[in-house]
Scaffold this active site. Structure first.
Site, PDB file in Angstrom:
ATOM      1  N   GLU A  58       0.858  -1.193   0.000  1.00 59.07           N
ATOM      2  CA  GLU A  58       0.000   0.000   0.000  1.00 59.07           C
ATOM      3  C   GLU A  58       0.888   1.235   0.000  1.00 59.07           C
ATOM      4  OE1 GLU A  58      -2.772   0.096   3.251  1.00 59.07           O
ATOM      5  OE2 GLU A  58      -3.115  -2.064   3.188  1.00 59.07           O
ATOM      6  N   SER A 116      -8.824   7.758  -3.835  1.00 55.37           N
ATOM      7  CA  SER A 116      -7.421   7.429  -4.088  1.00 55.37           C
ATOM      8  C   SER A 116      -7.209   6.739  -5.426  1.00 55.37           C
ATOM      9  CB  SER A 116      -6.881   6.515  -2.976  1.00 55.37           C
ATOM     10  OG  SER A 116      -6.857   7.165  -1.736  1.00 55.37           O
ATOM     11  N   ASN A 142       0.109   0.563  -5.711  1.00 53.53           N
ATOM     12  CA  ASN A 142      -0.487   1.872  -5.467  1.00 53.53           C
ATOM     13  C   ASN A 142      -1.869   1.654  -4.854  1.00 53.53           C
ATOM     14  OD1 ASN A 142      -2.073   4.322  -6.088  1.00 53.53           O
ATOM     15  ND2 ASN A 142      -0.309   4.926  -7.315  1.00 53.53           N
TER      16      ASN A 142
END
Length: 981
Positions: free
Chosen positions: A500, A581, A561
């Protein structure tokens, strides 16, 4: 004559062996179609004679939360959307199997149900499954009536799990991680087969494992393929059979085969092992994911009784602590995304047809991804197949929240982990089993490794837990370090992968600070946003995060990502209805970040001009070009603006004070002074029309009750070019057999499932679901000042009778092509070897506060401050570099105890205590330490540095942070030490 017959039989047998075996007594039905559903909990709904005539007719995949998700602004604070209907619902399905099937075995397979599923057949309770994400099944045979109607009933509950609810074990069923979209949200299948059959890989309830396929002795010249096949004989008599194993290549040709004669006793399961050899095998690469399939067939008296297919990809790989990831002798950097297994879509929730999951995967492939980490539960079977076919190295968990679990919670997790391995172990895309989203106890690590040893002993896969660094003894069990936010390498003797990184958020609708902002920066909640980024800033910062956290580190394998698509989980921006995100929004429309990463990660030379070219007269702004080339030239209306051969963060080519002119802006990318690629963006004219474009699955829009058609609505100029600044409401009408599901607006609550929607950055997307009636569906769009436009779709009938169809869920057919190697890679700094991470200065360290503390070495800027938050040291006095340090939970910021933290000084040393300036200073700090006058910054919080010298062997005791009230957002103190020299 006998000899001639024998030769003829051998010739016939050889011919049969080279033809792919396709027919047998086995049938797999798509069991998704035509269920009854009620959003309540009526009594005795499992009874065979219960009247469900008034219930809603639906098809699976189905969720009852598609109408109440993506419609609330985020709370911030990393919370997910919690305003969803929760409770108990029922599904019932009427079906009839042919009389001729009597004597066959019949199994039902659920790919998963959220969250608790109780399954009944004809009123008989078969069992319960609580995992929510792992396939499971039951044997229906003893309870069926062949040639007559049967009733499957499923009671489903999606009540919220919580770390803080006593005696509620399902901590992963929580919106923080996985929004609680309840229902039979993945596929259901019915399998019929002879009592003599190859078992299904459904360990839960059935305790069967199917096949286990693995390759050994792999080279470019040959590979040995072992197939372990579990065969069950439920006939009353023993059976003498021939097990035929065929290896079939991507073109459908049999390239290897074997026959093995076996006696299977009545009532027994047997594992039969065969080994074949492939000459000149095609290897599975991320850039060339070549797939074989293994066909296993049972023959009795030369008649095919049963067949079963397994995936096969042949690859060698190595995660190396010094040089990163290698596959088949090629060193590559892994780059991709974390993605939620709910994979939720605005207006649809988590219930997606497989082709829409494939739609998302195709986008990830287009953007250059080759790695995916599912967080924090298992993906669907279709998505694992897509990892195989698109070449995505996969980090696969079972079910997990973010905790070290005990008791019933651990029992469920461990059972799910075993089921996971059995179901997915043949897939070449899975390289790492993730034991959990947090460190485990030694006992649990041993169980995890035992499960892998039992069910995947030859897979050579690694095992790791995210945040295994919480416990120093994890290193003895995990074989790869799974990092978070890319800052640290805690275990220098292990390879590292990132799970992450880059948790920043930005909506698609906000281009940049020189464009209309839709009142974003004046939103009443903007001060509560953790991130206030435009799409441009979000895109450019992708390179910073990627390059500095792992891209430039030669030893680093790469990473994920966080995340690919916006969803209603764990958001930190209350101006948005999602966690923003993603590189695409919640209906999979790309943001500028999508194109930025594509320009960084695709192997072909790429340039991407970030943003649009529709500014006001007099505008001067910095223009950014993302590129994997060595240098970039930028032009405005064919006039050279500048040449940049010195990119920031490897991929960002910055051009300052570019004066806007109506017309064209063009970027050219060069490698070794040769022009490789260009991109041009134009100033569009005034908005002139609406444009509708439909998107359906590869086989069309199916009238199966769950298929989806997408409609893109754009505002275009007179030349048909999308107007990037266009916005405003569009109203829709729909006629024909379909259910409107709509789309969403990223900054507006209650925008889903409406017959109106705002355009964002020139485009938006809506969805409609099919029903069981085929026909013509017309969608019309209206916007004041524009001519009405419409698009017509035809839903196609499917062949289903008695609740059964053999039409399986559709996905895209991947055309296998070999991608080139990158022509240019930014230069990496020299490799810096790992450093020790075992403390020599702290002896007999103890910590009595809530949560976990840990000892770490080699302090530097960017290290994490706490065990429970992703807060990093962003300003650090130089003398603190290379300190050893304590990392505590920030959750103890208001906890007081006399002996919260205690240790013995291993050597004479400096002790530094970093204390939040907003918190009253505790007695021990005022008494024993001096204020240095220096400050450290931890994500915006200023912390004063206090100092003292301790002698070797001295006992150090530190009390709690404060014995009084402290501000809500205060920080727990941290401790650093250095040897006195």
């Amino acid at each position: 004559m006998t000899i001639l017959c024998s030769c003829a039989q051998q010739q016939q047998q050889q011919q049969q062996d080279t033809e792919v075996i396709t027919s047998s007594e086995r049938t797999t039905y798509n069991f998704n179609v035509d269920w009854k559903f009620i959003k309540s909990n009526p009594k005795q709904a499992q009874d065979i004679n219960y009247n469900d005539a008034t219930w809603e007719t639906i098809s699976c995949p189905h969720t009852f939360n598609d109408v109440d998700t993506f419609d609330d602004l985020s709370h911030g604070h990393h919370d997910g959307e919690d305003n969803q209907w929760r409770g108990t619902v029922w599904y019932r399905k009427h079906f009839k199997l042919p009389k001729d099937d009597k004597g066959k075995k019949v199994f039902i397979e659920f790919e998963s149900v959220r969250q608790i599923a109780d399954v009944y057949i004809n009123g008989v309770h078969l069992g319960q499954n609580q995992t929510g994400f792992i396939p499971f099944g039951f044997d229906l045979t003893p309870h069926l009536k062949f040639g007559e109607e049967n009733i499957i009933a499923v009671k489903v509950n999606n009540d919220r799990g919580d770390h803080f609810r006593e005696n509620f074990p399902l901590v992963w069923n929580h919106e923080h991680w996985h929004p609680t979209h309840g229902g039979i949200y993945r596929n259901v299948f019915l399998h019929t087969m002879d009592p003599l059959h190859i078992t299904l890989p459904l360990y839960d309830n059935l305790e069967t494992v199917g096949t286990y396929v693995y390759a050994e002795n792999i080279s470019e010249k040959s590979a040995d393929i072992t197939v372990e096949t579990e065969i069950q004989n439920e006939h009353a008599e023993n059976k003498n059979i021939t097990l035929v194993t065929q290896i079939v290549d991507n073109d459908g040709a049999v390239v290897a085969h074997s026959n093995k004669n076996v006696a299977i006793p009545s009532g027994q399961k047997m594992k039969v092992t065969t080994v074949t050899n492939i000459q000149n095998p095609q290897l599975w690469y991320t850039r060339y994911p070549y797939m074989y399939k293994v066909v296993s067939a049972i023959k009795e008296s030369n008649k095919v009784i049963d067949t079963y297919e397994s995936p096969l990809g042949i690859r060698n790989f190595d995660f190396n602590k010094d040089s990163g990831f290698w596959i088949n002798g090629e060193q590559i950097k892994l780059h991709g995304w974390g993605q939620k297994p709910t994979n939720a879509w605005a207006g649809l929730g988590a219930a997606l047809p497989d082709w829409l999951r494939d739609f998302t995967f195709k986008l990830m492939d287009e953007a250059g991804g080759n790695f995916i980490r599912w967080g924090h539960c298992a993906a669907s079977p279709a998505e694992v197949d897509m990892g195989d076919k698109y070449g995505f190295v996969t980090l696969m968990p079972g079910v997990s929240g973010e905790s070290e679990d005990e008791g019933e919670t651990w029992d469920i997790r461990y059972k799910a982990f075993k089921d996971l391995i059995v179901y997915y172990r043949n897939h070449p895309s899975i390289f790492i089993w993730e034991g959990g989203n947090w460190a485990e106890s030694e006992a649990h690590y041993k169980e995890i490794l035992e499960a892998i040893k039992t069910f995947d002993p030859k897979g050579k896969r690694l095992m790791g837990n995210r945040r295994a660094d919480v416990k120093n003894d994890s290193e003895g069990y995990v074989s790869i370090e799974i990092g978070t936010e890319g800052w640290e390498r805690e275990y220098p003797d292990l390879p590292i992968i990132e799970s992450e990184y880059n948790r920043e958020e930005a909506p698609r609708r906000i281009w940049d600070k020189n464009s209309p902002d839709d009142n974003f920066y004046n939103h009443p909640n903007i001060s509560k946003n953790t991130y206030k980024l435009s799409s441009e800033e979000f895109a450019v910062r992708q390179a910073d995060h990627w390059w500095n956290k792992m891209g430039k580190k030669a030893y680093h394998s790469g990473g994920a990502n966080w995340i690919f698509s916006d969803g209603p989980h764990g958001g930190r921006c209350p101006t948005e209805v999602t966690r923003a995100s993603g590189e695409v929004d919640a209906v999979r429309l790309p943001k500028e970040a999508f194109y930025a990463l594509k320009a960084m990660w695709r192997p072909e030379p790429q340039v991407h001009i970030v943003g649009h070219w529709n500014y006001e007269v007099g505008t001067k702004k910095t223009m950014y070009v993302m590129s994997n080339c060595a240098s970039v030239k930028l032009y405005v209306n064919d006039k050279l603006v500048g040449t940049n051969s010195n990119p920031e963060n490897g991929y960002v080519f910055k051009f300052d004070n570019v004066a806007w002119e109506s017309g064209k802006i063009k970027a050219e990318g060069f490698i070794d002074d040769a022009l490789k690629t260009t991109q041009t963006k134009e100033t569009t004219g005034e908005p002139a029309a609406l444009k509708l474009t439909s998107i359906t699955g590869p086989e069309g829009w199916l009238a199966d009750g769950s298929d989806v058609a997408l409609i893109d609505v754009e505002v275009v100029d007179a030349q048909g070019r999308r107007c990037p600044l266009a916005k405003g409401r569009v109203d829709f009408t729909i006629s024909g057999p379909a259910i409107w599901r709509g789309g969403y607006n990223s900054g507006k609550p209650n925008s889903t499932n409406n017959l109106f929607l705002d355009i964002e950055a020139g485009i938006n997307r809506v969805a409609v679901r099919s029903v069981l009636e085929s026909g013509t569906v017309t969608i019309m769009a209206k916007k004041p000042g524009f001519k009405d436009v419409s698009v017509t779709l035809k839903s196609l009938p499917i062949d289903f009778n008695n609740g059964l169809t053999t039409t399986l869920p559709q996905v895209y057919t991947n055309v296998l092509t070999k991608e080139p190697l990158p022509e240019h890679i930014p230069e990496m700094p020299e490799y810096i070897p790992g450093v020790k991470n075992r403390s020599e200065l702290f002896r007999k360290f103890s910590y009595t506060g809530d949560g976990k503390a840990m000892l770490r070495t080699n302090m530097h800027w960017g290290k994490k401050a706490y065990t429970d938050l992703e807060y990093n040291y962003t300003v650090l006095p130089r003398y603190l570099n290379e300190s050893e340090y304590v990392r505590t939970p920030n959750s103890d910021n208001r906890y007081w105890a006399r002996d919260q933290l205690q240790f013995i000084a291993g050597k004479k040393m400096h002790i530094y205590v970093l204390h939040d300036d907003t918190v009253p200073r505790p007695e021990f700090l005022l008494r024993d330490y001096e204020d240095t006058g220096d400050n450290v910054n931890v994500v915006g919080a200023s912390m004063s540095v206090f100092h003292r010298v301790a002698e070797e062997g001295e006992s150090i005791i530190m009390a709690g942070n404060s014995d009084g009230d402290a501000p809500e957002n205060c920080r727990m103190y941290t401790v650093m030490v250095k040897e006195f020299k």
